[in-house]
Each structure stands twice: as C-alpha cells, then as structure tokens.
Design a protein around this motif. Structure first.
Motif, mmCIF file in Angstrom:
data_model
loop_
_atom_site.group_PDB
_atom_site.id
_atom_site.type_symbol
_atom_site.label_atom_id
_atom_site.label_comp_id
_atom_site.label_asym_id
_atom_site.label_seq_id
_atom_site.Cartn_x
_atom_site.Cartn_y
_atom_site.Cartn_z
ATOM 1 N N LEU A 44 95.233 -46.958 29.128
ATOM 2 C CA LEU A 44 95.567 -45.535 29.073
ATOM 3 C C LEU A 44 94.946 -44.856 30.284
ATOM 4 C CD1 LEU A 44 95.345 -43.068 26.077
ATOM 5 C CD2 LEU A 44 94.010 -42.610 28.134
ATOM 6 N N VAL A 51 99.514 -46.242 28.459
ATOM 7 C CA VAL A 51 99.761 -44.950 27.817
ATOM 8 C C VAL A 51 99.500 -43.810 28.789
ATOM 9 C CG1 VAL A 51 99.149 -43.419 25.905
ATOM 10 C CG2 VAL A 51 99.156 -45.902 25.556
ATOM 11 N N LEU A 91 101.297 -47.154 20.524
ATOM 12 C CA LEU A 91 100.920 -48.314 21.325
ATOM 13 C C LEU A 91 102.033 -49.361 21.335
ATOM 14 C CD1 LEU A 91 97.159 -48.832 20.338
ATOM 15 C CD2 LEU A 91 98.049 -47.990 22.512
ATOM 16 N N VAL A 135 104.922 -48.097 23.501
ATOM 17 C CA VAL A 135 104.589 -48.213 24.925
ATOM 18 C C VAL A 135 104.686 -49.664 25.374
ATOM 19 C CG1 VAL A 135 102.732 -47.945 26.626
ATOM 20 C CG2 VAL A 135 103.188 -46.125 24.963
#
Length: 379
Positions: A155, A196, A371, A374
């Motif tokens: 992320l 992310v 998650l 993604v």
C-alpha cells in the motif's frame, strides 16, 4: 501516556471479545516504525526498543497488540514531507519493519496478500503489511514502485501533509488541481502491481481524480467524515458518495482532531489555514497559550469515534467502512488509548445495535475484500 483504562465489563464487551476470537481484526494504519526510529534510546534498533515489552509512554507494543485481538496490521514507512532523502528514508523504514518480522517471527508473519491475514488468524499471529506513507518516496521514478512492491510493500499513501510534485495534499496549497499526469501514471502502475492506492492525506480533487482513473478499489487508511468534523484530512460527502461505486473502504481513525469538532476548534490557533502546525512554530508555547485562554484540551471519546462509523455506514454502506487507528505515540481518545482497546469499538457498536455480520465487515471483512480485488486487478 498512560495505559488504557479498564474497559466497561458488560455483556457487550464480552461479546466483542468473542466476536474477535472468530473473525480477523485489521488495523489500516500505525506509525510504530517511525516511533522506533525516533526513540532516543533505540534510534531505529528494533532489538534495543524491546517490542515485546509494554511501553506505557506510547501506544503500541506486542503485548497490547495481542490484547487488542489484531490479526492484521498495516505499519507505515512514514516519510516526513521535508525529508531531504525520501527514498533512502523509506528504505530504512522498510528495513526496520523487516527486522520486526525477523526478530518476532513468533508474533508476526509477512502480510503480502489477503490470505496471509486468515493464515495469521489461524496461527495466532499478526499479518504485518508494509506500507509507504508519502509518495515522495518515489522521487518521481515510476519504476521505484516495482522495487518497493518486490520488497513487500502492499500500500502507498499518495502524499502526506505537503503537496508533492504530482499530488495535491489536503493540508497544503494545491499545485496540480488534484493529480498530475504523472500521478495518474502512479495510480495505474499501482493497479498493475496489485498495490493498494491510499487516499488518506489527499486533497478532495485528487481523490476524485484517482476515482476517475483507478480500476481497483482504494483505501482511506486513516480518515473520518468531514460532515461530523471539518478537519481537511476528513472525507467530504461528495467523495464519500463515490465510494460504493469504487468498492473501496474508509478506515475511520482515532486522531482526536479528526473525531471531535471541539478538539479541532481548540487546536485552530496552533494550525495554519490548511490545518497543520507550521514547521517554524513553537508548538509547546502556543499550546500553553491556548490552555491559558480556552482551558484544557477537549477530550475525544470512543463514543464520538463510533458516531463517525455510524455516519459512514449510513452514508456509504456497511460494506465500505473499516478501522485505521493511526496510533503514533501521541494523545488518543478516551477508550482508545492504545492497541489493546480495539474491542472497545466493537463493544460500543454492539450497544448501538450493529449486527454481527456488519461488525465482521468492519473488523476486517471489508479490508480483505478490497485486498483480494486489488490482487485480482494486478497484471
């Protein structure tokens, strides 16, 4: 900083503990790596810090994380806006987190995918997700994203309190009318990698630009509802209304000035027009002047925090709300003093009538869904 006060020992708290025994709890943002880096004794040395011991002067350590029932934790490689060598600093923070994983592998496992959270839950461990907080760490090199991903970063927060060369910050003067063309390339590359995109700290226009470009759901890893507290770091309604269409998650944060309008207003004399403390300000002096004039700082509470969760759930739906504490060793709300207090949130929401299904979504289910989405969008 004192340890958390004893929780209200009622049926709701008992039910909260039982629920968190069954479902994974994930916290979207914690600045422990920076706390360890700046600790005057440890100076970034994980072993010297002693993470396995309670540190009552701050809010995060292994005993209290375990007491809080965490199954997944996003730790930030925070890069200060004025850092002269942002990439090097980010790499040092990544190395620190890898050291945590190595030295405490009985407690943490690497968090590289949604499956790691469920595996950690089954093992009684915590999935440690490495993040970068501030896209300045790229130093305007798009391929740096690939290197960070290969190191385990999953992320990135696009900016911090200052506008970068390609992304306007919520707490700084805009320079790009949102996101520059390079910023849009950053978002697309993150989608391709399976990283992310985090819109905490990002200006609302840049939020809209990301939502126009991204093909994957996004996070706000530590932001609240602007309608309840007008701090510029919170998410305005016109952006919130686009969250369900994106599939993303707004992770409500524990920062008092983002929860309580009274706390936000009390602090205004210590903030500039963009809501941040100027680097040149003697903050301790200014705060003492505020106390002399306005009295002690208003204290935010776990109940006020849950007001934000209620608002978000009603506005954008229970599928799009999560928890992002932003513990960083500072002042925290009553009932949310440290990482042992996550069950207090669940207990308060049980008292408010939240269903077990919606509590499970909040605790970690929504984060896991994003998650996986993604990951699925990655090339």
């Amino acid at each position: 900083m004192a340890l958390a006060k004893p929780p209200v020992q009622d049926n709701a708290y008992t039910a909260a503990l039982a629920l968190l025994d069954r479902v994974p709890l994930i916290d979207g943002h914690n600045d422990l790596p920076y706390v360890i880096r700046k600790d005057r004794n440890a100076k970034g040395d994980v072993a010297a810090y002693g993470l396995d011991k309670v540190h009552p002067q701050v809010d995060t350590d292994i005993p209290r994380m375990q007491a809080g029932k965490l199954a997944g934790q996003f730790f930030a490689a925070y890069v200060p806006p004025n850092q002269p060598n942002p990439a090097g600093f980010a790499l040092a923070q990544i190395a620190l987190m890898r050291s945590i994983l190595k030295q405490h592998d009985d407690v943490f496992r690497p968090g590289l995918s949604a499956d790691d959270v469920e595996a950690a839950k089954a093992e009684g461990r915590i999935a440690l997700f490495m993040t970068i907080e501030n896209g300045s760490a790229l130093e305007n090199e798009l391929d740096a994203l690939d290197a960070y991903y290969d190191l385990g970063v999953r992320l990135m927060t696009l900016c911090h309190n200052d506008t970068t060369d390609w992304c306007d910050s919520a707490t700084d003067a805009p320079r790009h009318d949102g996101l520059s063309s390079f910023g849009m390339r950053v978002v697309r590359r993150m989608n391709r990698l399976g990283m992310v995109v985090d819109l905490a700290h990002v200006a609302p226009k840049a939020m809209h630009d990301v939502l126009d470009v991204t093909r994957a759901p996004v996070f706000w890893s530590h932001s609240n509802a602007f309608s309840l507290c007008d701090h510029p770091r919170n998410v305005p309604d016109d952006v919130l209304d686009r969250v369900p269409g994106n599939g993303g998650v707004v992770m409500a944060t524990f920062v008092p000035d983002f929860i309580s309008q009274a706390s936000r207003d009390w602090h205004r004399p210590a903030k500039d027009q963009y809501g941040k403390t100027p680097d040149t300000m003697d903050y301790a002096k200014v705060e003492a002047e505020i106390v002399a004039k306005a009295g002690p700082r208003p204290q935010a509470t776990v109940s006020q925090y849950c007001d934000h969760l209620d608002y978000l759930a009603k506005r954008i739906g229970h599928d799009h709300v999560g928890i992002g504490s932003d513990f960083f060793g500072w002042v925290n709300p009553d009932g949310l003093e440290d990482t042992s207090t996550f069950p207090n949130v669940i207990a308060e929401l049980i008292r408010r009538g939240w269903s077990e299904e919606n509590l499970a979504k909040l605790a970690g289910g929504n984060t896991l869904r994003v998650l996986r989405a993604v990951e699925a969008e990655a090339d």
